[in-house]
Structures are given as structure tokens and as C-alpha cells.
Design a protein around this motif. Structure first.
Motif, PDB file in Angstrom:
ATOM      1  N   SER A   1      15.532 -13.399  -0.796  1.00  0.00           N
ATOM      2  CA  SER A   1      16.287 -13.762   0.231  1.00  0.00           C
ATOM      3  C   SER A   1      15.526 -14.441   1.398  1.00  0.00           C
ATOM      4  O   SER A   1      15.691 -14.321   2.338  1.00  0.00           O
ATOM      5  CB  SER A   1      17.462 -12.885   0.806  1.00  0.00           C
ATOM      6  OG  SER A   1      18.181 -12.382  -0.111  1.00  0.00           O
ATOM      7  N   GLY A   2      14.482 -15.077   0.817  1.00  0.00           N
ATOM      8  CA  GLY A   2      13.651 -15.871   2.020  1.00  0.00           C
ATOM      9  C   GLY A   2      12.638 -14.896   2.601  1.00  0.00           C
ATOM     10  O   GLY A   2      11.641 -15.128   3.509  1.00  0.00           O
ATOM     11  N   ARG A   3      12.701 -13.459   2.058  1.00  0.00           N
ATOM     12  CA  ARG A   3      11.736 -12.743   2.782  1.00  0.00           C
ATOM     13  C   ARG A   3      10.602 -12.512   1.705  1.00  0.00           C
ATOM     14  O   ARG A   3      10.883 -12.147   0.461  1.00  0.00           O
ATOM     15  CB  ARG A   3      12.625 -11.280   3.120  1.00  0.00           C
ATOM     16  CG  ARG A   3      13.291 -11.482   4.248  1.00  0.00           C
ATOM     17  CD  ARG A   3      13.854 -10.304   4.705  1.00  0.00           C
ATOM     18  NE  ARG A   3      14.693 -10.511   5.769  1.00  0.00           N
ATOM     19  CZ  ARG A   3      15.448  -9.686   6.543  1.00  0.00           C
ATOM     20  NH1 ARG A   3      15.601  -8.635   6.091  1.00  0.00           N
ATOM     21  NH2 ARG A   3      16.133 -10.020   7.713  1.00  0.00           N
ATOM     22  N   HIS A   4       9.481 -12.341   2.088  1.00  0.00           N
ATOM     23  CA  HIS A   4       8.250 -12.091   1.272  1.00  0.00           C
ATOM     24  C   HIS A   4       7.472 -10.585   1.359  1.00  0.00           C
ATOM     25  O   HIS A   4       7.275 -10.464   2.523  1.00  0.00           O
ATOM     26  CB  HIS A   4       7.200 -13.230   1.315  1.00  0.00           C
ATOM     27  CG  HIS A   4       6.243 -13.232   0.518  1.00  0.00           C
ATOM     28  ND1 HIS A   4       4.820 -12.707   0.944  1.00  0.00           N
ATOM     29  CD2 HIS A   4       6.041 -13.493  -0.928  1.00  0.00           C
ATOM     30  CE1 HIS A   4       4.127 -12.712  -0.353  1.00  0.00           C
ATOM     31  NE2 HIS A   4       4.700 -13.113  -1.317  1.00  0.00           N
ATOM     32  N   PHE A   5       7.423  -9.801   0.377  1.00  0.00           N
ATOM     33  CA  PHE A   5       6.845  -8.718   0.399  1.00  0.00           C
ATOM     34  C   PHE A   5       5.082  -8.983   0.437  1.00  0.00           C
ATOM     35  O   PHE A   5       4.959  -9.561  -0.715  1.00  0.00           O
ATOM     36  CB  PHE A   5       7.370  -7.583  -0.606  1.00  0.00           C
ATOM     37  CG  PHE A   5       6.860  -6.308  -0.391  1.00  0.00           C
ATOM     38  CD1 PHE A   5       7.291  -5.586   0.843  1.00  0.00           C
ATOM     39  CD2 PHE A   5       5.771  -5.736  -1.069  1.00  0.00           C
ATOM     40  CE1 PHE A   5       7.040  -3.957   1.031  1.00  0.00           C
ATOM     41  CE2 PHE A   5       5.397  -4.240  -0.723  1.00  0.00           C
ATOM     42  CZ  PHE A   5       6.021  -3.496   0.147  1.00  0.00           C
ATOM     43  N   PRO A   6       4.232  -8.219   0.970  1.00  0.00           N
ATOM     44  CA  PRO A   6       2.911  -8.540   0.521  1.00  0.00           C
ATOM     45  C   PRO A   6       2.525  -8.353  -0.771  1.00  0.00           C
ATOM     46  O   PRO A   6       2.838  -7.069  -1.327  1.00  0.00           O
ATOM     47  CB  PRO A   6       2.128  -7.805   1.691  1.00  0.00           C
ATOM     48  CG  PRO A   6       3.039  -7.586   2.703  1.00  0.00           C
ATOM     49  CD  PRO A   6       4.384  -7.577   2.024  1.00  0.00           C
ATOM     50  N   ALA A   7       1.656  -8.960  -1.571  1.00  0.00           N
ATOM     51  CA  ALA A   7       1.235  -8.542  -2.789  1.00  0.00           C
ATOM     52  C   ALA A   7       0.563  -7.282  -2.803  1.00  0.00           C
ATOM     53  O   ALA A   7      -0.151  -6.790  -1.929  1.00  0.00           O
ATOM     54  CB  ALA A   7       0.248  -9.777  -3.267  1.00  0.00           C
ATOM     55  N   PHE A   8       0.638  -6.615  -4.152  1.00  0.00           N
ATOM     56  CA  PHE A   8       0.125  -5.256  -4.317  1.00  0.00           C
ATOM     57  C   PHE A   8      -0.098  -5.111  -5.595  1.00  0.00           C
ATOM     58  O   PHE A   8      -0.221  -6.021  -6.331  1.00  0.00           O
ATOM     59  CB  PHE A   8       1.309  -4.117  -3.780  1.00  0.00           C
ATOM     60  CG  PHE A   8       2.435  -4.209  -4.580  1.00  0.00           C
ATOM     61  CD1 PHE A   8       2.768  -3.391  -5.507  1.00  0.00           C
ATOM     62  CD2 PHE A   8       3.443  -5.022  -4.064  1.00  0.00           C
ATOM     63  CE1 PHE A   8       3.825  -3.185  -6.131  1.00  0.00           C
ATOM     64  CE2 PHE A   8       4.823  -4.912  -4.643  1.00  0.00           C
ATOM     65  CZ  PHE A   8       4.836  -4.092  -5.590  1.00  0.00           C
TER      66      PHE A   8
END
Length: 166
Positions: free
Chosen positions: A133-140
Motif C-alpha cells: 500500500s505504498g509503504r516500503h519496508f527496508p530490505a533485509f
């Protein structure tokens, strides 16, 4: 950290260390694949909410202190190594406490995986990329996942211990 019933009649530390090694090897294997097949910033779009992407993290969780000038590489390496020593000490003291040891060995495998990255590359290789929904979680990566699962299980273990003591 006092823990009741710390040793379960002859329980061994070796299964817990083996679990940490499995996590470490899975983490390093996936990072070798990413480094071999992706350039920095390359991405493969898997679904509408998940991608594989090559990212470099010179900081800690969520890129904390990523732009601190380089000293953080050695600070986080030292913290990871100190945590590993403490975890092994705790595993030796409580090898029969299954959830506790699973938690710690998961954290151990992940921490060593990220320490190796920092020592070898100067950054941690991240590649699991989620957004919704347009929110991005930092890559891990696998190591970060193991550390997170270990931390959640460690909290659960403590809540169960407190409940049993009432």
C-alpha cells in the motif's frame, strides 16, 4: 539473568550450535547468490508486494547510522562478536531450555552472518524487499530474519517463564 532449571540432565550445547551454523550457512549462501547475480540496486519483481533486490547496509537495523562515516562498521562488528560470546555462555549454562536456546542460537547464527558481511565487505548484504500500500519496508536478509525470530521467541520464553513462576 537467573533461569530456573538451567541444565536438563546431560543436555548438550551442540544441537544449538548446529542450528546457528545452519542459519549462518543459509544466510551466507543466499548472499553469495545475490552478490554473484545482482549488481547494487538490481531487482527482480516477484509479486506486487515482494521483490529480490541487492542492497548494501553500512548501518544497523533499518539502516540506523548508515551514514555515520565508517566507525559503525567496527562498532557493530564488536557488538556482534560480544553478543556471540555472551550467547555461547548462555547456551552452555542452559542447554536444556529449548525455547530459550532456540532463540539464542537463531540470534547467534544471524549475528555471525552479519558480522562476516561487515568484516568481508564493509556492509551487510540485504535482498528481501517488501512493500504494501505504498509503504516500503527496508530490505533485509536471512540473518536479520533469524535475529528477529530469535528475539520474538526470547520474549515469548520470558513471558512463559514468568507465567510458570506465578
Amino acid at each position: 539473568m537467573a533461569r530456573g532449571g538451567s541444565s536438563a540432565g546431560g543436555a548438550s550445547i551442540w544441537p544449538w550450535l548446529a542450528w546457528a551454523v545452519v542459519i549462518f550457512l543459509a544466510d551466507q549462501f543466499t548472499k553469495v547468490l545475490i552478490l554473484g547475480y545482482y549488481k547494487l540496486g538490481d531487482a527482480t519483481y516477484i509479486t506486487s508486494f515482494f521483490n529480490i533486490v541487492r542492497a548494501h547496509n553500512t548501518g544497523a537495523a533499518f539502516s540506523f547510522l548508515a551514514n555515520a562515516g565508517g566507525w559503525q562498521r567496527w562498532a557493530f562488528t564488536g557488538i556482534g562478536l560480544a553478543a556471540a560470546v555472551f550467547i555461547i555462555w548462555q547456551l552452555r549454562a542452559h542447554p536444556g531450555q529449548k525455547l530459550f536456546c532456540f532463540s539464542l542460537s537463531s540470534i547467534l547464527g544471524g549475528a555471525i552472518g552479519n558480522v562476516v558481511d561487515r568484516m568481508q565487505h564493509g556492509y551487510v548484504v540485504d535482498f528481501l524487499d517488501f512493500h504494501l500500500s505504498g509503504r516500503h519496508f527496508p530490505a533485509f536478509n536471512i540473518a536479520d530474519s533469524a535475529i528477529t525470530v530469535g528475539a520474538v521467541c526470547l520474549i515469548l520464553d520470558e513471558l512463559l517463564r514468568v507465567k510458570r513462576s506465578k
